[in-house]
Design a protein around this motif. Structure first.
Motif, PDB file in Angstrom:
ATOM      1  N   MET A   1       0.830  -1.190   0.000  1.00 36.40           N
ATOM      2  CA  MET A   1       0.000   0.000   0.000  1.00 36.40           C
ATOM      3  C   MET A   1       0.871   1.248   0.000  1.00 36.40           C
ATOM      4  O   MET A   1       1.869   1.321   0.694  1.00 36.40           O
ATOM      5  CB  MET A   1      -0.910   0.000   1.242  1.00 36.40           C
ATOM      6  CG  MET A   1      -1.881   1.167   1.293  1.00 36.40           C
ATOM      7  SD  MET A   1      -2.749   1.224   2.872  1.00 36.40           S
ATOM      8  CE  MET A   1      -3.527  -0.388   2.854  1.00 36.40           C
ATOM      9  N   THR A   2       0.476   2.232  -0.793  1.00 36.68           N
ATOM     10  CA  THR A   2       1.207   3.484  -0.856  1.00 36.68           C
ATOM     11  C   THR A   2       0.638   4.449   0.171  1.00 36.68           C
ATOM     12  O   THR A   2      -0.489   4.909   0.036  1.00 36.68           O
ATOM     13  CB  THR A   2       1.094   4.102  -2.265  1.00 36.68           C
ATOM     14  OG1 THR A   2       1.541   3.145  -3.218  1.00 36.68           O
ATOM     15  CG2 THR A   2       1.925   5.368  -2.364  1.00 36.68           C
ATOM     16  N   LEU A   3       1.409   4.747   1.210  1.00 36.31           N
ATOM     17  CA  LEU A   3       0.940   5.663   2.247  1.00 36.31           C
ATOM     18  C   LEU A   3       1.363   7.075   1.896  1.00 36.31           C
ATOM     19  O   LEU A   3       2.515   7.321   1.548  1.00 36.31           O
ATOM     20  CB  LEU A   3       1.514   5.249   3.608  1.00 36.31           C
ATOM     21  CG  LEU A   3       1.113   3.861   4.101  1.00 36.31           C
ATOM     22  CD1 LEU A   3       1.826   3.543   5.407  1.00 36.31           C
ATOM     23  CD2 LEU A   3      -0.397   3.774   4.291  1.00 36.31           C
ATOM     24  N   LEU A   4       0.437   8.024   1.997  1.00 36.37           N
ATOM     25  CA  LEU A   4       0.750   9.412   1.706  1.00 36.37           C
ATOM     26  C   LEU A   4       1.297  10.088   2.959  1.00 36.37           C
ATOM     27  O   LEU A   4       0.816   9.865   4.059  1.00 36.37           O
ATOM     28  CB  LEU A   4      -0.510  10.144   1.226  1.00 36.37           C
ATOM     29  CG  LEU A   4      -1.145   9.618  -0.059  1.00 36.37           C
ATOM     30  CD1 LEU A   4      -2.323  10.500  -0.465  1.00 36.37           C
ATOM     31  CD2 LEU A   4      -0.140   9.543  -1.189  1.00 36.37           C
ATOM     32  N   THR A   5       2.290  10.910   2.767  1.00 31.97           N
ATOM     33  CA  THR A   5       2.884  11.641   3.880  1.00 31.97           C
ATOM     34  C   THR A   5       2.013  12.838   4.232  1.00 31.97           C
ATOM     35  O   THR A   5       1.081  13.195   3.496  1.00 31.97           O
ATOM     36  CB  THR A   5       4.294  12.127   3.506  1.00 31.97           C
ATOM     37  OG1 THR A   5       4.175  13.089   2.432  1.00 31.97           O
ATOM     38  CG2 THR A   5       5.168  10.971   3.050  1.00 31.97           C
ATOM     39  N   GLU A   6       2.328  13.486   5.358  1.00 28.00           N
ATOM     40  CA  GLU A   6       1.585  14.683   5.760  1.00 28.00           C
ATOM     41  C   GLU A   6       1.693  15.766   4.696  1.00 28.00           C
ATOM     42  O   GLU A   6       0.730  16.482   4.413  1.00 28.00           O
ATOM     43  CB  GLU A   6       2.126  15.203   7.098  1.00 28.00           C
ATOM     44  CG  GLU A   6       1.755  14.344   8.300  1.00 28.00           C
ATOM     45  CD  GLU A   6       0.258  14.300   8.538  1.00 28.00           C
ATOM     46  OE1 GLU A   6      -0.408  15.332   8.316  1.00 28.00           O
ATOM     47  OE2 GLU A   6      -0.248  13.239   8.940  1.00 28.00           O
ATOM     48  N   SER A   7       2.872  15.906   4.111  1.00 26.77           N
ATOM     49  CA  SER A   7       3.070  16.897   3.059  1.00 26.77           C
ATOM     50  C   SER A   7       2.185  16.604   1.848  1.00 26.77           C
ATOM     51  O   SER A   7       1.591  17.515   1.254  1.00 26.77           O
ATOM     52  CB  SER A   7       4.536  16.914   2.634  1.00 26.77           C
ATOM     53  OG  SER A   7       4.738  17.742   1.523  1.00 26.77           O
ATOM     54  N   GLU A   8       2.084  15.333   1.488  1.00 20.74           N
ATOM     55  CA  GLU A   8       1.260  14.949   0.339  1.00 20.74           C
ATOM     56  C   GLU A   8      -0.222  15.148   0.624  1.00 20.74           C
ATOM     57  O   GLU A   8      -0.989  15.557  -0.261  1.00 20.74           O
ATOM     58  CB  GLU A   8       1.557  13.495  -0.035  1.00 20.74           C
ATOM     59  CG  GLU A   8       2.957  13.306  -0.612  1.00 20.74           C
ATOM     60  CD  GLU A   8       3.342  11.854  -0.772  1.00 20.74           C
ATOM     61  OE1 GLU A   8       4.204  11.565  -1.614  1.00 20.74           O
ATOM     62  OE2 GLU A   8       2.787  11.002  -0.035  1.00 20.74           O
ATOM     63  N   LEU A   9      -0.634  14.876   1.861  1.00 17.54           N
ATOM     64  CA  LEU A   9      -2.030  15.111   2.245  1.00 17.54           C
ATOM     65  C   LEU A   9      -2.366  16.596   2.135  1.00 17.54           C
ATOM     66  O   LEU A   9      -3.470  16.965   1.705  1.00 17.54           O
ATOM     67  CB  LEU A   9      -2.272  14.620   3.678  1.00 17.54           C
ATOM     68  CG  LEU A   9      -2.187  13.111   3.901  1.00 17.54           C
ATOM     69  CD1 LEU A   9      -2.324  12.782   5.386  1.00 17.54           C
ATOM     70  CD2 LEU A   9      -3.263  12.382   3.107  1.00 17.54           C
ATOM     71  N   ARG A  10      -1.409  17.444   2.514  1.00 22.44           N
ATOM     72  CA  ARG A  10      -1.628  18.893   2.399  1.00 22.44           C
ATOM     73  C   ARG A  10      -1.750  19.314   0.939  1.00 22.44           C
ATOM     74  O   ARG A  10      -2.536  20.207   0.602  1.00 22.44           O
ATOM     75  CB  ARG A  10      -0.481  19.655   3.077  1.00 22.44           C
ATOM     76  CG  ARG A  10      -0.591  19.712   4.595  1.00 22.44           C
ATOM     77  CD  ARG A  10       0.335  20.794   5.163  1.00 22.44           C
ATOM     78  NE  ARG A  10       1.734  20.550   4.844  1.00 22.44           N
ATOM     79  CZ  ARG A  10       2.541  19.792   5.590  1.00 22.44           C
ATOM     80  NH1 ARG A  10       2.081  19.223   6.690  1.00 22.44           N
ATOM     81  NH2 ARG A  10       3.807  19.629   5.239  1.00 22.44           N
ATOM     82  N   GLN A  11      -0.978  18.672   0.068  1.00 26.89           N
ATOM     83  CA  GLN A  11      -1.060  19.000  -1.352  1.00 26.89           C
ATOM     84  C   GLN A  11      -2.451  18.709  -1.909  1.00 26.89           C
ATOM     85  O   GLN A  11      -2.980  19.482  -2.718  1.00 26.89           O
ATOM     86  CB  GLN A  11      -0.018  18.194  -2.135  1.00 26.89           C
ATOM     87  CG  GLN A  11       1.416  18.624  -1.900  1.00 26.89           C
ATOM     88  CD  GLN A  11       2.384  17.827  -2.750  1.00 26.89           C
ATOM     89  OE1 GLN A  11       2.293  17.822  -3.983  1.00 26.89           O
ATOM     90  NE2 GLN A  11       3.318  17.138  -2.120  1.00 26.89           N
ATOM     91  N   VAL A  12      -3.046  17.606  -1.461  1.00 28.82           N
ATOM     92  CA  VAL A  12      -4.395  17.270  -1.908  1.00 28.82           C
ATOM     93  C   VAL A  12      -5.390  18.313  -1.397  1.00 28.82           C
ATOM     94  O   VAL A  12      -6.247  18.795  -2.150  1.00 28.82           O
ATOM     95  CB  VAL A  12      -4.793  15.857  -1.426  1.00 28.82           C
ATOM     96  CG1 VAL A  12      -6.267  15.581  -1.739  1.00 28.82           C
ATOM     97  CG2 VAL A  12      -3.910  14.800  -2.071  1.00 28.82           C
ATOM     98  N   ALA A  13      -5.277  18.673  -0.122  1.00 26.92           N
ATOM     99  CA  ALA A  13      -6.181  19.672   0.465  1.00 26.92           C
ATOM    100  C   ALA A  13      -6.053  21.015  -0.252  1.00 26.92           C
ATOM    101  O   ALA A  13      -7.054  21.687  -0.528  1.00 26.92           O
ATOM    102  CB  ALA A  13      -5.888  19.835   1.949  1.00 26.92           C
ATOM    103  N   GLU A  14      -4.821  21.405  -0.560  1.00 23.65           N
ATOM    104  CA  GLU A  14      -4.594  22.677  -1.253  1.00 23.65           C
ATOM    105  C   GLU A  14      -5.179  22.646  -2.668  1.00 23.65           C
ATOM    106  O   GLU A  14      -5.703  23.654  -3.156  1.00 23.65           O
ATOM    107  CB  GLU A  14      -3.100  22.986  -1.299  1.00 23.65           C
ATOM    108  CG  GLU A  14      -2.521  23.346   0.069  1.00 23.65           C
ATOM    109  CD  GLU A  14      -0.997  23.333   0.083  1.00 23.65           C
ATOM    110  OE1 GLU A  14      -0.396  23.033  -0.986  1.00 23.65           O
ATOM    111  OE2 GLU A  14      -0.409  23.616   1.143  1.00 23.65           O
TER     112      GLU A  14
END
Length: 205
Positions: A1-14
């Motif tokens: 499974m590919t886990l998204l980092t906190e930085s990547e989660l922020r990119q989605v939110a942005e």
């Protein structure tokens, strides 16, 4: 499974923030690691093989006593039930139609649980991904479906599914959000500022 980092989660939110400035759509993204644990699958296959094996043994050996057949059945069931629980094997035993059916059901439950059907003007939109099943679906409420044909999402979903298959989940989300944003800006343009639902990526185990 590919886990998204906190930085990547922020990119989605942005990315969601950016497109919602130009549309009345309320977009929510959900990433599920797996739609089901499929615990019944190893037992189902072990049961099936253990039931069929005695018939095959009788055909080739000509004769086996009742207790020998019973012993073979039990040993076969126990051994296969353990072996088939190996994740790499379990995934191969699940028919694609079953995987997609479970993921499809989870997507619809999330649409309801996240209140996407209660937005002002019926403009709720869900981008759903179940990674283990490599399943992507876009669900929209009546306020969007009345303006954009469901076929418009097919190429977006196909592109996203390919990226999930290649392990590029973040790239898939960002590309999908951008493509959806372009359609929504044209067909469901912003009429006033609002933000009824959270913009962050909802991650399910």
């Amino acid at each position: 499974m590919t886990l998204l980092t906190e930085s990547e989660l922020r990119q989605v939110a942005e990315a969601i923030d950016r497109i919602e400035r130009d549309t009345d759509a309320e977009l929510v993204t959900v990433l599920a690691g797996q739609a089901d644990d499929y615990r019944y699958i190893p037992l189902l296959w072990a049961s099936l093989v253990s039931l069929l094996l005695p018939g095959a043994l009788l055909f080739f050996s000509g004769w086996l006593s009742a207790w020998q057949l019973l012993l073979v059945q039990w040993l076969t069931f126990i051994v296969l039930a353990v072996i088939f629980r190996i994740p790499s094997l379990t995934s191969r035993l699940i028919p694609r139609s079953v995987r997609h059916w479970r993921a499809c059901n989870l997507a619809r439950r999330q649409f309801i649980e996240l209140n996407l059907h209660h937005t002002e003007g019926g403009t709720g939109m869900l981008i759903f991904v179940s990674e283990a099943e490599r399943y992507v679906e876009i669900l929209v409420d009546r306020g969007i479906s009345s303006r954009i044909d469901n076929g418009a999402w097919e190429s977006i979903v196909a592109d996203f599914t390919g990226k999930v298959r290649d392990g590029q989940v973040l790239e898939g989300f960002l590309g999908c959000i951008e493509a959806c944003g372009s359609l929504l800006k044209q067909q469901v343009p912003a009429t006033h500022e609002r933000n009824e639902l959270p913009n962050h990526l909802v991650v399910l185990p």
